[in-house]
Design a protein around this motif. Structure first.
Motif, PDB file in Angstrom:
ATOM      1  N   ALA A  55      28.178   6.618  19.693  1.00 59.07           N
ATOM      2  CA  ALA A  55      28.153   5.453  18.798  1.00 59.07           C
ATOM      3  C   ALA A  55      28.076   5.884  17.335  1.00 59.07           C
ATOM      4  CB  ALA A  55      26.971   4.555  19.154  1.00 59.07           C
ATOM      5  N   LEU A  56      27.266   6.896  17.039  1.00 66.48           N
ATOM      6  CA  LEU A  56      27.157   7.375  15.659  1.00 66.48           C
ATOM      7  C   LEU A  56      28.450   8.033  15.187  1.00 66.48           C
ATOM      8  CD1 LEU A  56      23.548   8.872  15.618  1.00 66.48           C
ATOM      9  CD2 LEU A  56      24.349   6.827  14.440  1.00 66.48           C
ATOM     10  N   LEU A  57      29.098   8.774  16.066  1.00 68.88           N
ATOM     11  CA  LEU A  57      30.355   9.422  15.691  1.00 68.88           C
ATOM     12  C   LEU A  57      31.438   8.400  15.365  1.00 68.88           C
ATOM     13  CD1 LEU A  57      30.498  12.363  18.282  1.00 68.88           C
ATOM     14  CD2 LEU A  57      29.980  12.495  15.828  1.00 68.88           C
ATOM     15  N   ILE A  58      31.303   7.207  15.932  1.00 66.06           N
ATOM     16  CA  ILE A  58      32.251   6.132  15.621  1.00 66.06           C
ATOM     17  C   ILE A  58      31.792   5.331  14.408  1.00 66.06           C
ATOM     18  CG2 ILE A  58      33.277   3.989  16.475  1.00 66.06           C
ATOM     19  CD1 ILE A  58      33.034   5.154  19.309  1.00 66.06           C
ATOM     20  N   ALA A  59      30.500   4.974  14.400  1.00 60.52           N
ATOM     21  CA  ALA A  59      30.014   4.003  13.420  1.00 60.52           C
ATOM     22  C   ALA A  59      29.913   4.560  12.006  1.00 60.52           C
ATOM     23  CB  ALA A  59      28.648   3.472  13.867  1.00 60.52           C
ATOM     24  N   ILE A  60      29.426   5.783  11.852  1.00 64.65           N
ATOM     25  CA  ILE A  60      29.230   6.312  10.494  1.00 64.65           C
ATOM     26  C   ILE A  60      30.557   6.473   9.752  1.00 64.65           C
ATOM     27  CG2 ILE A  60      28.438   8.310   9.180  1.00 64.65           C
ATOM     28  CD1 ILE A  60      26.130   8.589  11.111  1.00 64.65           C
ATOM     29  N   ALA A 115      34.996   1.600   5.682  1.00 61.65           N
ATOM     30  CA  ALA A 115      35.143   0.189   5.338  1.00 61.65           C
ATOM     31  C   ALA A 115      34.429  -0.145   4.027  1.00 61.65           C
ATOM     32  CB  ALA A 115      34.603  -0.680   6.475  1.00 61.65           C
ATOM     33  N   ALA A 116      33.220   0.399   3.852  1.00 59.28           N
ATOM     34  CA  ALA A 116      32.456   0.092   2.636  1.00 59.28           C
ATOM     35  C   ALA A 116      33.121   0.653   1.392  1.00 59.28           C
ATOM     36  CB  ALA A 116      31.046   0.648   2.774  1.00 59.28           C
ATOM     37  N   MET A 117      33.674   1.847   1.478  1.00 60.23           N
ATOM     38  CA  MET A 117      34.315   2.461   0.317  1.00 60.23           C
ATOM     39  C   MET A 117      35.642   1.794  -0.017  1.00 60.23           C
ATOM     40  SD  MET A 117      32.071   4.634  -0.573  1.00 60.23           S
ATOM     41  CE  MET A 117      32.915   5.646  -1.805  1.00 60.23           C
ATOM     42  N   ARG A 118      36.136   0.953   0.885  1.00 57.45           N
ATOM     43  CA  ARG A 118      37.381   0.225   0.643  1.00 57.45           C
ATOM     44  C   ARG A 118      37.145  -1.273   0.803  1.00 57.45           C
ATOM     45  NH1 ARG A 118      37.915   5.036   2.234  1.00 57.45           N
ATOM     46  NH2 ARG A 118      39.676   6.390   1.648  1.00 57.45           N
ATOM     47  N   GLU A 119      36.057  -1.738   0.267  1.00 56.60           N
ATOM     48  CA  GLU A 119      35.668  -3.139   0.397  1.00 56.60           C
ATOM     49  C   GLU A 119      36.776  -4.062  -0.105  1.00 56.60           C
ATOM     50  OE1 GLU A 119      32.046  -6.160  -0.921  1.00 56.60           O
ATOM     51  OE2 GLU A 119      32.412  -4.290  -2.017  1.00 56.60           O
ATOM     52  N   GLY A 120      37.068  -5.070   0.707  1.00 55.69           N
ATOM     53  CA  GLY A 120      38.062  -6.057   0.335  1.00 55.69           C
ATOM     54  C   GLY A 120      39.492  -5.679   0.672  1.00 55.69           C
ATOM     55  N   ARG A 121      39.720  -4.466   1.111  1.00 54.39           N
ATOM     56  CA  ARG A 121      41.071  -4.049   1.456  1.00 54.39           C
ATOM     57  C   ARG A 121      41.370  -4.336   2.935  1.00 54.39           C
ATOM     58  NH1 ARG A 121      41.353   1.912  -1.532  1.00 54.39           N
ATOM     59  NH2 ARG A 121      40.492   1.233  -3.541  1.00 54.39           N
ATOM     60  N   VAL A 122      42.614  -4.045   3.324  1.00 53.82           N
ATOM     61  CA  VAL A 122      43.021  -4.318   4.699  1.00 53.82           C
ATOM     62  C   VAL A 122      42.209  -3.498   5.687  1.00 53.82           C
ATOM     63  CG1 VAL A 122      44.948  -4.210   6.330  1.00 53.82           C
ATOM     64  CG2 VAL A 122      45.351  -4.936   3.976  1.00 53.82           C
ATOM     65  N   THR A 124      20.898   7.152   4.072  1.00 50.72           N
ATOM     66  CA  THR A 124      20.386   7.767   5.298  1.00 50.72           C
ATOM     67  C   THR A 124      19.242   6.963   5.900  1.00 50.72           C
ATOM     68  OG1 THR A 124      21.016   9.979   4.566  1.00 50.72           O
ATOM     69  CG2 THR A 124      19.317   9.836   6.259  1.00 50.72           C
ATOM     70  N   LEU A 125      18.329   6.480   5.077  1.00 48.03           N
ATOM     71  CA  LEU A 125      17.131   5.810   5.591  1.00 48.03           C
ATOM     72  C   LEU A 125      17.458   4.556   6.391  1.00 48.03           C
ATOM     73  CD1 LEU A 125      14.089   5.852   5.782  1.00 48.03           C
ATOM     74  CD2 LEU A 125      13.971   4.619   3.613  1.00 48.03           C
ATOM     75  N   PRO A 126      18.222   3.593   5.843  1.00 50.58           N
ATOM     76  CA  PRO A 126      18.535   2.416   6.677  1.00 50.58           C
ATOM     77  C   PRO A 126      19.366   2.751   7.896  1.00 50.58           C
ATOM     78  CG  PRO A 126      19.756   2.372   4.587  1.00 50.58           C
ATOM     79  CD  PRO A 126      18.730   3.448   4.470  1.00 50.58           C
ATOM     80  N   ILE A 127      20.260   3.747   7.785  1.00 48.97           N
ATOM     81  CA  ILE A 127      21.059   4.145   8.946  1.00 48.97           C
ATOM     82  C   ILE A 127      20.156   4.750  10.013  1.00 48.97           C
ATOM     83  CG2 ILE A 127      22.838   5.734   9.748  1.00 48.97           C
ATOM     84  CD1 ILE A 127      24.231   5.377   7.062  1.00 48.97           C
ATOM     85  N   ARG A 158      28.516  -2.215  11.429  1.00 53.81           N
ATOM     86  CA  ARG A 158      28.205  -3.296  10.477  1.00 53.81           C
ATOM     87  C   ARG A 158      27.011  -2.912   9.604  1.00 53.81           C
ATOM     88  NH1 ARG A 158      30.638  -8.116  12.223  1.00 53.81           N
ATOM     89  NH2 ARG A 158      29.030  -9.390  11.255  1.00 53.81           N
ATOM     90  N   TYR A 159      25.991  -2.288  10.208  1.00 60.97           N
ATOM     91  CA  TYR A 159      24.822  -1.880   9.442  1.00 60.97           C
ATOM     92  C   TYR A 159      25.146  -0.721   8.498  1.00 60.97           C
ATOM     93  CZ  TYR A 159      21.465  -4.847  11.876  1.00 60.97           C
ATOM     94  OH  TYR A 159      20.758  -5.929  12.353  1.00 60.97           O
ATOM     95  N   VAL A 160      25.954   0.230   8.965  1.00 59.57           N
ATOM     96  CA  VAL A 160      26.347   1.349   8.095  1.00 59.57           C
ATOM     97  C   VAL A 160      27.140   0.827   6.907  1.00 59.57           C
ATOM     98  CG1 VAL A 160      27.774   3.424   7.953  1.00 59.57           C
ATOM     99  CG2 VAL A 160      26.294   3.078   9.935  1.00 59.57           C
ATOM    100  N   ARG A 161      28.062  -0.051   7.155  1.00 59.94           N
ATOM    101  CA  ARG A 161      28.849  -0.631   6.059  1.00 59.94           C
ATOM    102  C   ARG A 161      27.944  -1.326   5.040  1.00 59.94           C
ATOM    103  NH1 ARG A 161      30.848  -5.608   4.809  1.00 59.94           N
ATOM    104  NH2 ARG A 161      32.799  -5.644   3.591  1.00 59.94           N
ATOM    105  N   ALA A 162      26.992  -2.127   5.538  1.00 63.42           N
ATOM    106  CA  ALA A 162      26.082  -2.835   4.623  1.00 63.42           C
ATOM    107  C   ALA A 162      25.212  -1.857   3.837  1.00 63.42           C
ATOM    108  CB  ALA A 162      25.202  -3.804   5.415  1.00 63.42           C
ATOM    109  N   ALA A 163      24.723  -0.806   4.517  1.00 62.05           N
ATOM    110  CA  ALA A 163      23.875   0.177   3.832  1.00 62.05           C
ATOM    111  C   ALA A 163      24.653   0.924   2.760  1.00 62.05           C
ATOM    112  CB  ALA A 163      23.308   1.164   4.852  1.00 62.05           C
ATOM    113  N   VAL A 164      25.877   1.320   3.064  1.00 65.90           N
ATOM    114  CA  VAL A 164      26.691   2.037   2.079  1.00 65.90           C
ATOM    115  C   VAL A 164      27.048   1.125   0.915  1.00 65.90           C
ATOM    116  CG1 VAL A 164      28.915   3.184   1.714  1.00 65.90           C
ATOM    117  CG2 VAL A 164      27.585   3.671   3.771  1.00 65.90           C
TER     118      VAL A 164
END
Length: 322
Positions: A117-122, A128-135, A244-247, A206-212
């Motif tokens: 799950a971590l290998l996929i989610a992080i 997704a977070a670094m490209r917020e609003g894009r496709v 790192t902390l919230p993740i 979803r949590y990683v995206r929000a934290a980043v």
């Protein structure tokens, strides 16, 4: 007071241990009351068609149900604190032995699922977070929402149909010990771990995206970008380090959730872990095993949360004085 106890980390650790012991005591009380609230006679229910007067009396004496409730309560608490969780109504084995026999299978499955799950989610959440609003951000968010909505049992059956029944690549059920046959264990764990991991990965993404995103919007990241630092450097030095902390926190929660929710996955794949043991105990009305398993899983949950709190305190010293 010894000097080491005045250290913030030592004081924090002792506080968390104290909280965990209080919660565990509360769980013991609730678990004990479960048997008292069961309608009817739990021993007679457990024996079913095997009922005889001799078997009934012997099982009541072995389980301590022939004693007054108050005496049983203190005896149960004392025995549980020493690792004695009673004797199975059906097999006659000590519940602690049964749980420890099943623990390696559940731990291997749960840890593998969390790693996958971590290998996929992080990467997905960070991308997704670094490209917020894009496709790409929209694709990740829609995919993660779809993953959250998938029931574990449906996903497990689908994976069995595709990779076992149709393609014949992987076994549909069964367990091979990692110590006995590492390659066989890998083949047997892929489908159940994927089933547990994909749903957890959707939540973690979803949590990683929000934290980043929270870190990206801070002033020091904008300053680093304005200085012309390359995007990978900004990501590595300023974004991921502070996220790192919230993740870590949500990873610990997800691992505890996976470990306590493996009943469905283990039932689908005939995986001989704690979840399957609980399911068999419920079907067989084996109340001491149900009680012991709930207490054991609650202890694992508390242990995981304690380790996460400790790691969080090591990552962020401000938590130690909180």
């Amino acid at each position: 007071m010894p000097a080491f106890l005045r250290h913030p980390l030592a004081a924090f650790t002792l506080r968390r241990i104290g909280y965990s012991l209080i919660v565990l005591l509360g769980v013991m009380v609730v678990v004990f009351l479960m048997l008292q609230l069961v309608p009817g006679d739990p021993v007679r229910i457990a024996l079913g068609t095997r009922y005889t007067e001799e078997a009934y009396n012997a099982l009541r004496a072995a389980s301590g149900l022939d004693r007054p409730p108050v005496e049983r309560f203190f005896s149960y608490i004392g025995n549980a604190l020493t690792g004695d969780l009673g004797v199975s109504f059906r097999s006659g084995q000590p519940v602690t032995v049964m749980l420890l026999d099943r623990l390696p299978a559940s731990l291997s499955l749960g840890i593998t699922a969390v790693v996958v799950a971590l290998l996929i989610a992080i990467p997905a959440g960070t991308w997704a977070a670094m490209r917020e609003g894009r496709v790409t951000d929209a694709i990740v968010r829609v995919t993660s929402q779809f993953g959250v909505s998938i029931p574990d049992f449906w996903l497990g059956v689908l994976l069995i149909l595709v990779f076992s029944a149709n393609l014949g690549l992987l076994p549909s059920s069964g367990y091979v010990s990692l110590a006995d046959d590492p390659l066989g264990w890998v083949r047997s764990v892929i489908l159940p771990a994927a089933t547990a991991a994909l749903v957890a990965a959707a939540i973690l993404t979803r949590y990683v995206r929000a934290a980043v995103l929270d870190v990206v919007s801070t002033g020091h990241v904008r300053t680093a970008r304005s200085k012309g630092l390359a995007a990978p450097v900004v990501l590595r030095r300023h974004v991921l380090r502070n996220a790192t902390l919230p993740i870590l926190t949500i990873t610990g929660i997800q691992m505890a959730t996976i470990m306590s929710g493996l009943i469905v996955v283990e039932a689908v794949f005939a995986w001989p872990g704690l979840g399957r043991l609980v399911l068999d105990a419920v079907n067989g009305r084996d109340y001491p095993v149900i009680q012991g398993a709930i207490l054991f899983i609650a202890g694992l949950f508390l242990l995981i949360n304690f380790l996460v709190d400790l790691l969080s305190a090591l990552v962020d010293p401000r938590i130690r004085v909180g």
